[in-house]
Design a protein around this motif. Structure first.
Motif, mmCIF file in Angstrom:
data_model
loop_
_atom_site.group_PDB
_atom_site.id
_atom_site.type_symbol
_atom_site.label_atom_id
_atom_site.label_comp_id
_atom_site.label_asym_id
_atom_site.label_seq_id
_atom_site.Cartn_x
_atom_site.Cartn_y
_atom_site.Cartn_z
ATOM 1 N N ARG A 76 0.829 -1.212 0.000
ATOM 2 C CA ARG A 76 0.000 0.000 0.000
ATOM 3 C C ARG A 76 0.861 1.260 0.000
ATOM 4 O O ARG A 76 0.575 2.227 -0.712
ATOM 5 N N SER A 77 1.909 1.275 0.797
ATOM 6 C CA SER A 77 2.759 2.466 0.886
ATOM 7 C C SER A 77 3.411 2.787 -0.468
ATOM 8 O O SER A 77 3.625 3.966 -0.786
ATOM 9 N N LYS A 78 3.717 1.756 -1.266
ATOM 10 C CA LYS A 78 4.297 2.004 -2.588
ATOM 11 C C LYS A 78 3.277 2.663 -3.516
ATOM 12 O O LYS A 78 3.613 3.566 -4.290
ATOM 13 N N TYR A 79 2.040 2.228 -3.443
ATOM 14 C CA TYR A 79 0.995 2.832 -4.265
ATOM 15 C C TYR A 79 0.762 4.287 -3.846
ATOM 16 O O TYR A 79 0.579 5.174 -4.697
ATOM 17 N N VAL A 80 0.764 4.543 -2.544
ATOM 18 C CA VAL A 80 0.566 5.911 -2.049
ATOM 19 C C VAL A 80 1.704 6.814 -2.512
ATOM 20 O O VAL A 80 1.480 7.951 -2.958
ATOM 21 N N ALA A 81 2.924 6.302 -2.420
ATOM 22 C CA ALA A 81 4.085 7.105 -2.833
ATOM 23 C C ALA A 81 4.016 7.426 -4.318
ATOM 24 O O ALA A 81 4.311 8.553 -4.735
ATOM 25 N N ALA A 82 3.609 6.443 -5.135
ATOM 26 C CA ALA A 82 3.511 6.680 -6.579
ATOM 27 C C ALA A 82 2.450 7.729 -6.884
ATOM 28 O O ALA A 82 2.657 8.629 -7.728
ATOM 29 N N ALA A 83 1.307 7.665 -6.181
ATOM 30 C CA ALA A 83 0.235 8.630 -6.425
ATOM 31 C C ALA A 83 0.658 10.037 -5.994
ATOM 32 O O ALA A 83 0.388 11.026 -6.696
ATOM 33 N N GLU B 75 4.050 16.263 -9.417
ATOM 34 C CA GLU B 75 4.498 16.628 -10.770
ATOM 35 C C GLU B 75 3.432 17.469 -11.470
ATOM 36 O O GLU B 75 3.733 18.503 -12.093
ATOM 37 N N ILE B 76 2.184 17.027 -11.372
ATOM 38 C CA ILE B 76 1.093 17.749 -12.045
ATOM 39 C C ILE B 76 0.881 19.105 -11.380
ATOM 40 O O ILE B 76 0.614 20.113 -12.048
ATOM 41 N N ALA B 77 1.041 19.167 -10.059
ATOM 42 C CA ALA B 77 0.813 20.418 -9.331
ATOM 43 C C ALA B 77 1.771 21.506 -9.776
ATOM 44 O O ALA B 77 1.400 22.690 -9.842
ATOM 45 N N VAL B 78 3.024 21.134 -10.090
ATOM 46 C CA VAL B 78 4.009 22.130 -10.550
ATOM 47 C C VAL B 78 3.522 22.786 -11.830
ATOM 48 O O VAL B 78 3.549 24.017 -11.987
ATOM 49 N N VAL B 79 3.038 21.967 -12.758
ATOM 50 C CA VAL B 79 2.554 22.500 -14.042
ATOM 51 C C VAL B 79 1.312 23.348 -13.842
ATOM 52 O O VAL B 79 1.177 24.439 -14.406
ATOM 53 N N VAL B 80 0.392 22.857 -13.011
ATOM 54 C CA VAL B 80 -0.866 23.571 -12.794
ATOM 55 C C VAL B 80 -0.615 24.905 -12.091
ATOM 56 O O VAL B 80 -1.233 25.920 -12.425
ATOM 57 N N ASP B 81 0.326 24.921 -11.130
ATOM 58 C CA ASP B 81 0.634 26.173 -10.425
ATOM 59 C C ASP B 81 1.188 27.210 -11.403
ATOM 60 O O ASP B 81 0.874 28.408 -11.311
ATOM 61 N N LYS B 82 2.014 26.760 -12.334
ATOM 62 C CA LYS B 82 2.569 27.676 -13.331
ATOM 63 C C LYS B 82 1.460 28.233 -14.212
ATOM 64 O O LYS B 82 1.416 29.439 -14.508
ATOM 65 N N ASP B 83 0.541 27.346 -14.647
ATOM 66 C CA ASP B 83 -0.582 27.802 -15.486
ATOM 67 C C ASP B 83 -1.475 28.775 -14.711
ATOM 68 O O ASP B 83 -1.960 29.761 -15.272
ATOM 69 N N ARG B 84 -1.683 28.510 -13.413
ATOM 70 C CA ARG B 84 -2.509 29.400 -12.604
ATOM 71 C C ARG B 84 -1.885 30.782 -12.475
ATOM 72 O O ARG B 84 -2.582 31.801 -12.543
ATOM 73 N N ALA B 85 -0.539 30.794 -12.312
ATOM 74 C CA ALA B 85 0.145 32.087 -12.173
ATOM 75 C C ALA B 85 0.015 32.886 -13.461
ATOM 76 O O ALA B 85 -0.246 34.106 -13.427
ATOM 77 N N GLN B 86 0.209 32.232 -14.608
ATOM 78 C CA GLN B 86 0.077 32.917 -15.891
ATOM 79 C C GLN B 86 -1.349 33.412 -16.101
ATOM 80 O O GLN B 86 -1.567 34.524 -16.600
ATOM 81 N N ARG B 87 -2.317 32.600 -15.696
ATOM 82 C CA ARG B 87 -3.721 33.005 -15.858
ATOM 83 C C ARG B 87 -4.029 34.204 -14.961
ATOM 84 O O ARG B 87 -4.725 35.130 -15.377
ATOM 85 N N ASP B 88 -3.487 34.205 -13.741
ATOM 86 C CA ASP B 88 -3.745 35.314 -12.828
ATOM 87 C C ASP B 88 -3.188 36.618 -13.388
ATOM 88 O O ASP B 88 -3.807 37.685 -13.267
ATOM 89 N N VAL B 89 -1.984 36.538 -14.014
ATOM 90 C CA VAL B 89 -1.387 37.735 -14.615
ATOM 91 C C VAL B 89 -2.275 38.258 -15.738
ATOM 92 O O VAL B 89 -2.533 39.463 -15.865
ATOM 93 N N ARG B 90 -2.752 37.325 -16.559
ATOM 94 C CA ARG B 90 -3.602 37.720 -17.688
ATOM 95 C C ARG B 90 -4.912 38.347 -17.200
ATOM 96 O O ARG B 90 -5.369 39.375 -17.708
#
Length: 593
Positions: free
Chosen positions: A476-483, A489-504
């Protein structure tokens, strides 16, 4: 001379009024004040029953009191229906007088007292007149009987000193005799037995017992039940004169005639064992109902003897039904469906009216068979189904489905040891598949889009695997770590998109404000307190209106603290109230605050 129909009708009414007034000549009509004072003494709960043989007719004790006789010049039992009509006319006049003077208290008091006049006292007068009419009809018969008795006494002069003078028997009311005639003429039947027996044991002085019988036979449709209902109605409303002396012996004679064959018929009926489950259930219900009614219709000794015999017969019938049910239980097919089928067999058989011993015997047999079937289902799942599962994510879903299936009426019937073996095998197989399917899971996570939707899905995967209680802890701990890794990883991309959207959005907001837009609204969203309506103020004049999920475009304009919103369905005005927008029965707050 030929009179026209209107003239005849008018003449008839005049004659009736004259007769009514004449009949009420000796009735004293009190003043309205005296009538009101007497009305204050009425207590509906304080009653008297002037006729011992008919407890359905009653008067308030205030009408039986000396004050009532002094007020009207007549005792209540001496009133006629004409007296009631005359008094009602005077009563109505007093009520109208109180109404004109707006004395509502006096009017209500008189109206309440009047209902006892027009209902209870009229019933007393009507009952008295009927009694007198029956007595007048019976006088010639009584005289004839007395004449015959005198002739017999004269012919047997020598034995006068030893003979006893026998008074004439009371004569039954015509309706009562007719009802008994119908009852005796009805064909022999269970309904007839219950009707005759119930009447033969009825205490006519017990008003509750009479009323209960009236209710019972009021719902019957057979000839005997209808006749019994008529007899009871006659006893209640015409009195019991002649019933015990003349009608009861006839009822008892007919009862003695039909009782033996009808009871034998019932014994034969209750000894049946229909093959159809619904017919068996109907027979059991009929048995319970008739036994309650027969308890009133038979003597205690007769009922006990009949109950013992039928109970023995019914027990034998149900014993056979239980044996048949047990045989069906032994024949049900293996598997979960067989376990459910046994429950249905037990339920259907229980509706036959099993006693405690019969029910225990059937239930014990059913539980034993169900335990055998449930053990077999769990063992098959542990030994055959679980090992055959693919070692993939699909295999994990199939294993969960098997576990859920076992919870639907299987594990509740099985032995504890068998249940534990299945649980152990299921957990071990889940861990095996989980180790093998981890790589596939990581590949599935990698396919999640790097967007707001992908981030939400990754968050759900973290929560799901974090609560994976039946999985081996290391796996179970391996599945949790993978998730979590893919979520980050996705949060980094989404945070960048949110910052660009906020500027716009901020640039767009500044432009809209420069174009004359209100800074309190431009680029903000407002939601009402019920979360049913939302305003999105995009720029200096455009607003998107969402109501219950339906989105429409509109325009808005600000005038001081008033916001005028124009949409597809017209124009609405809202007002700033601190950090809220208020209007049209709604209160809006800015999203994010």
């Amino acid at each position: 001379m030929i009179l026209s129909r209107p003239l005849i009708c008018a003449t008839t009414v005049v004659i009736w009024l004259v007769m009514s007034v004449a009949a009420a000549d000796n009735l004293r009509i009190p003043s309205c004040d005296d009538l009101t004072k007497w009305s204050e003494t009425i207590d509906e709960k304080d009653r008297s029953e002037p006729f011992p043989e008919n407890s359905q007719i009653w008067l308030p004790k205030a009408m039986s009191a000396p004050e009532f006789e002094a007020l009207f010049g007549k005792a209540a039992l001496d009133w006629t229906q004409a007296d009631v009509l005359s008094a009602r006319s005077a009563w109505n006049g007093c009520i109208q007088k109180a109404k004109k003077s707006r004395d509502n208290a006096q009017r209500n008091l008189l109206q309440n007292a009047r209902r006892f006049l027009t209902s209870n006292l009229r019933d007393v007068a009507r009952y008295q007149e009927r009694r007198e009419k029956v007595a007048a009809q019976n006088r010639p018969k009584v005289a004839e009987q007395m004449g015959q008795q005198a002739a017999i006494q004269e012919a047997q002069t020598a034995k006068v000193s030893e003979a006893e003078v026998v008074p004439p028997e009371p004569v039954s009311a015509p309706g009562l005799k007719a009802g008994v005639d119908e009852l005796i003429a009805a064909p022999a039947s269970v309904e007839g037995l219950i009707a005759l027996g119930s009447l033969s044991h009825l205490d006519v002085s017990d008003a509750n017992a009479v009323q209960e019988l009236e209710r019972q036979f009021g719902y019957t449709s057979g000839p005997a039940g209808k006749a019994a209902y008529r007899v009871i109605r006659e006893l209640r409303y015409r009195g019991i004169t002649g019933y015990e002396e003349r009608e009861l012996p006839r009822i008892e004679a007919r009862l003695a005639e039909i009782k033996p064959p009808v009871l034998e018929e019932l014994k034969a009926e209750f000894s049946q064992n229909p093959t159809d489950i619904y017919q068996r259930r109907a027979l059991a219900q009929r048995y319970e109902k008739l036994m309650k009614q027969l308890k009133v219709a038979l003597t205690e000794e007769e009922y006990q003897a009949f109950a013992d015999k039928t109970r023995k017969e019914r027990s034998a019938v149900i014993d056979r039904a239980v044996a048949a049910a047990k045989a069906k239980i032994d024949e049900v097919p293996a598997g979960a469906q067989g376990i459910a089928q046994i429950d249905r067999i037990v339920g259907d058989t229980a509706n036959l009216g099993l006693n405690t011993e019969q029910r225990r015997e059937l239930v014990d047999h059913a539980r034993s068979r169900q335990k055998m079937l449930a053990n077999a289902v769990l063992n098959h799942a542990a030994e055959k189904e679980l090992p055959a599962l693919p070692e993939t994510l699909a295999g994990i879903k199939e294993l969960n489905a098997i576990s859920n299936r076992m919870l639907q009426g299987i594990v509740q019937k099985a032995d504890r040891e068998v249940i534990q073996r299945f649980v152990t095998a299921s957990d071990a197989r889940l861990a095996q598949i989980g180790r093998k399917a981890l790589k596939e899971y990581e590949q599935a996570l990698a396919r999640l889009p790097e967007s707001e939707a992908g981030l939400a899905q990754a968050e759900r995967e973290v929560a799901d695997k974090d609560g994976w209680a039946d999985m081996d802890e290391q796996v179970r701990s391996k599945y949790v770590a993978a998730a979590k890794a893919r979520r980050d990883e996705i949060a980094v991309v989404v945070d960048k998109d949110r910052a660009q959207r906020d500027v716009r959005l901020e640039r767009e907001r500044e432009a809209a404000i420069a174009a004359g837009g209100d800074p309190r609204l431009v680029g903000t969203a407002w939601v009402d307190s019920n979360n049913t309506m939302q305003f999105d103020f995009r720029d200096h004049e455009t607003v998107f209106i969402t109501v219950l999920g339906l989105k429409a475009a509109g325009t808005y304009k600000v005038s001081r603290d008033d916001v005028i919103v124009r949409g597809p369905h017209g124009q609405l005005v809202y007002t700033f109230d601190g950090d809220r927008l208020v209007g049209n029965g709604a209160v809006f707050s800015m999203q994010g605050q």
